[in-house]
Design a protein around this motif. Structure first.
Motif, mmCIF file in Angstrom:
data_model
loop_
_atom_site.group_PDB
_atom_site.id
_atom_site.type_symbol
_atom_site.label_atom_id
_atom_site.label_comp_id
_atom_site.label_asym_id
_atom_site.label_seq_id
_atom_site.Cartn_x
_atom_site.Cartn_y
_atom_site.Cartn_z
ATOM 1 N N VAL A 33 0.850 -1.188 0.000
ATOM 2 C CA VAL A 33 0.000 0.000 0.000
ATOM 3 C C VAL A 33 0.885 1.236 0.000
ATOM 4 N N GLU A 34 0.514 2.222 -0.784
ATOM 5 C CA GLU A 34 1.317 3.423 -0.944
ATOM 6 C C GLU A 34 0.681 4.601 -0.214
ATOM 7 N N SER A 35 1.512 5.553 0.192
ATOM 8 C CA SER A 35 1.040 6.782 0.822
ATOM 9 C C SER A 35 1.624 7.977 0.084
ATOM 10 N N GLN A 36 0.857 9.048 0.034
ATOM 11 C CA GLN A 36 1.375 10.306 -0.469
ATOM 12 C C GLN A 36 2.130 10.980 0.670
ATOM 13 N N LEU A 37 3.428 11.133 0.511
ATOM 14 C CA LEU A 37 4.242 11.655 1.599
ATOM 15 C C LEU A 37 4.227 13.179 1.632
ATOM 16 N N ALA A 38 4.182 13.708 2.839
ATOM 17 C CA ALA A 38 4.299 15.141 3.079
ATOM 18 C C ALA A 38 5.162 15.321 4.318
ATOM 19 N N LYS A 39 5.598 16.540 4.574
ATOM 20 C CA LYS A 39 6.436 16.789 5.739
ATOM 21 C C LYS A 39 5.704 16.413 7.019
ATOM 22 N N ALA A 40 6.445 15.798 7.956
ATOM 23 C CA ALA A 40 5.851 15.298 9.193
ATOM 24 C C ALA A 40 6.714 15.696 10.378
ATOM 25 N N ASP A 41 6.183 15.452 11.566
ATOM 26 C CA ASP A 41 6.938 15.748 12.789
ATOM 27 C C ASP A 41 8.107 14.791 12.984
ATOM 28 N N ALA A 42 7.926 13.535 12.530
ATOM 29 C CA ALA A 42 8.980 12.543 12.760
ATOM 30 C C ALA A 42 8.847 11.383 11.789
ATOM 31 N N LEU A 43 9.965 10.711 11.571
ATOM 32 C CA LEU A 43 9.995 9.417 10.898
ATOM 33 C C LEU A 43 10.041 8.349 11.978
ATOM 34 N N PHE A 44 9.329 7.258 11.769
ATOM 35 C CA PHE A 44 9.321 6.156 12.735
ATOM 36 C C PHE A 44 9.728 4.902 11.989
ATOM 37 N N ILE A 45 10.972 4.470 12.178
ATOM 38 C CA ILE A 45 11.486 3.337 11.427
ATOM 39 C C ILE A 45 11.249 2.042 12.199
ATOM 40 N N LEU A 46 10.581 1.101 11.556
ATOM 41 C CA LEU A 46 10.286 -0.176 12.195
ATOM 42 C C LEU A 46 11.518 -1.065 12.181
ATOM 43 N N SER A 47 11.643 -1.910 13.194
ATOM 44 C CA SER A 47 12.808 -2.787 13.296
ATOM 45 C C SER A 47 12.717 -3.901 12.253
ATOM 46 N N GLY A 48 13.861 -4.472 11.938
ATOM 47 C CA GLY A 48 13.913 -5.522 10.928
ATOM 48 C C GLY A 48 14.225 -4.961 9.548
ATOM 49 N N ASN A 49 14.805 -5.806 8.690
ATOM 50 C CA ASN A 49 15.146 -5.394 7.321
ATOM 51 C C ASN A 49 15.907 -4.068 7.296
ATOM 52 N N VAL A 50 16.904 -3.966 8.162
ATOM 53 C CA VAL A 50 17.672 -2.730 8.299
ATOM 54 C C VAL A 50 18.317 -2.333 6.977
ATOM 55 N N VAL A 51 18.729 -3.314 6.184
ATOM 56 C CA VAL A 51 19.444 -3.050 4.936
ATOM 57 C C VAL A 51 18.631 -2.169 4.003
ATOM 58 N N TRP A 52 17.286 -2.294 4.060
ATOM 59 C CA TRP A 52 16.447 -1.504 3.158
ATOM 60 C C TRP A 52 15.777 -0.340 3.870
ATOM 61 N N ARG A 53 15.358 -0.534 5.104
ATOM 62 C CA ARG A 53 14.596 0.505 5.795
ATOM 63 C C ARG A 53 15.470 1.672 6.242
ATOM 64 N N ALA A 54 16.652 1.379 6.760
ATOM 65 C CA ALA A 54 17.518 2.453 7.242
ATOM 66 C C ALA A 54 17.924 3.419 6.128
ATOM 67 N N PRO A 55 18.347 2.947 4.945
ATOM 68 C CA PRO A 55 18.686 3.891 3.876
ATOM 69 C C PRO A 55 17.496 4.755 3.445
ATOM 70 N N LEU A 56 16.297 4.180 3.428
ATOM 71 C CA LEU A 56 15.124 4.964 3.066
ATOM 72 C C LEU A 56 14.849 6.036 4.105
ATOM 73 N N ALA A 57 14.926 5.669 5.382
ATOM 74 C CA ALA A 57 14.708 6.650 6.445
ATOM 75 C C ALA A 57 15.747 7.765 6.380
ATOM 76 N N ALA A 58 16.999 7.398 6.126
ATOM 77 C CA ALA A 58 18.057 8.406 6.031
ATOM 78 C C ALA A 58 17.810 9.343 4.852
ATOM 79 N N ARG A 59 17.373 8.795 3.731
ATOM 80 C CA ARG A 59 17.109 9.641 2.558
ATOM 81 C C ARG A 59 15.953 10.600 2.827
ATOM 82 N N LEU A 60 14.897 10.103 3.453
ATOM 83 C CA LEU A 60 13.759 10.970 3.762
ATOM 84 C C LEU A 60 14.164 12.067 4.735
#
Length: 208
Positions: A33-60
């Protein structure tokens, strides 16, 4: 008559197999499922699959979608312990990865606990109640996104918090070829099993 029926059945099965490239993507696509992203108060990165999730969080973070990154994960990383001799939680490992990807430590908040998506949703709810967060981008993986959205919306119901979901793509397979990879078969099958369990287990989750 039986020969005709058998021929029709075999022809139908053959057509299904031949057209597998058309219908086999559907089960995987439903999970995403996709979301339209807009500026937010915080990013909340879920644990697991660090190889993919961490780079995305860092880019955002670098792109200015949020000024803070909330990191959770209560499991201790056996891999990190074996490699370095340090006993760190998943959250602490993710924080180190984010640091290397350009996220400054003062911009991170390590939220203790969280060994499942449900527990992480409760952690976010508690943190939002305590800090007044009003908008959060939940960073997860694409095949995990439907279950994550379902449980986060349920747990956060009644809170004045806007949720969006950013999906990290799997590095090995996609919705178009997941069935060609053993890891893809396991991932998609497990997500359906887990989603069914969540619907049964948490369908009556109380607010508060």
């Amino acid at each position: 008559r039986w020969l005709v029926v058998s021929a029709v059945v075999l022809a139908g099965c053959g057509a299904v197999v031949m057209a597998r490239g058309l219908w086999l993507p559907w089960p995987a696509e439903w999970l995403v499922v996709e979301s339209q992203l807009a500026k937010a108060d915080a990013l909340f990165i879920l644990s697991g699959n660090v190889v993919w999730r961490a780079p995305l969080a860092a880019r955002l973070y670098r792109e200015g979608y949020a000024p803070r990154v909330l990191v959770t994960g209560g499991y201790y990383s056996d891999y990190f312990l074996a490699l370095t001799g340090e006993r760190l939680t998943d959250a602490e490992v993710v924080a180190r990865v984010l640091s290397r990807l350009g996220v400054p430590r003062p911009a991170m908040t390590l939220v203790k606990g969280g060994t499942s998506t449900y527990e992480e949703a409760r952690i976010l709810r508690k943190h939002a109640d305590e800090t007044g967060l009003r908008s959060v981008i939940v960073v997860t993986s694409n095949f995990h996104s439907r279950r994550a959205r379902w449980i986060f919306r349920k747990v956060m119901a009644g809170r004045p918090v806007t949720l969006a979901f950013a999906n990290a793509d799997h590095a090995v397979f996609t919705t178009r070829d997941w069935w060609r990879h053993e890891e893809g078969l396991i991932t998609v099958s497990n997500e359906y099993i887990k989603f069914a369990y969540y619907v049964f287990r948490y369908r009556n989750v109380p607010r508060g």
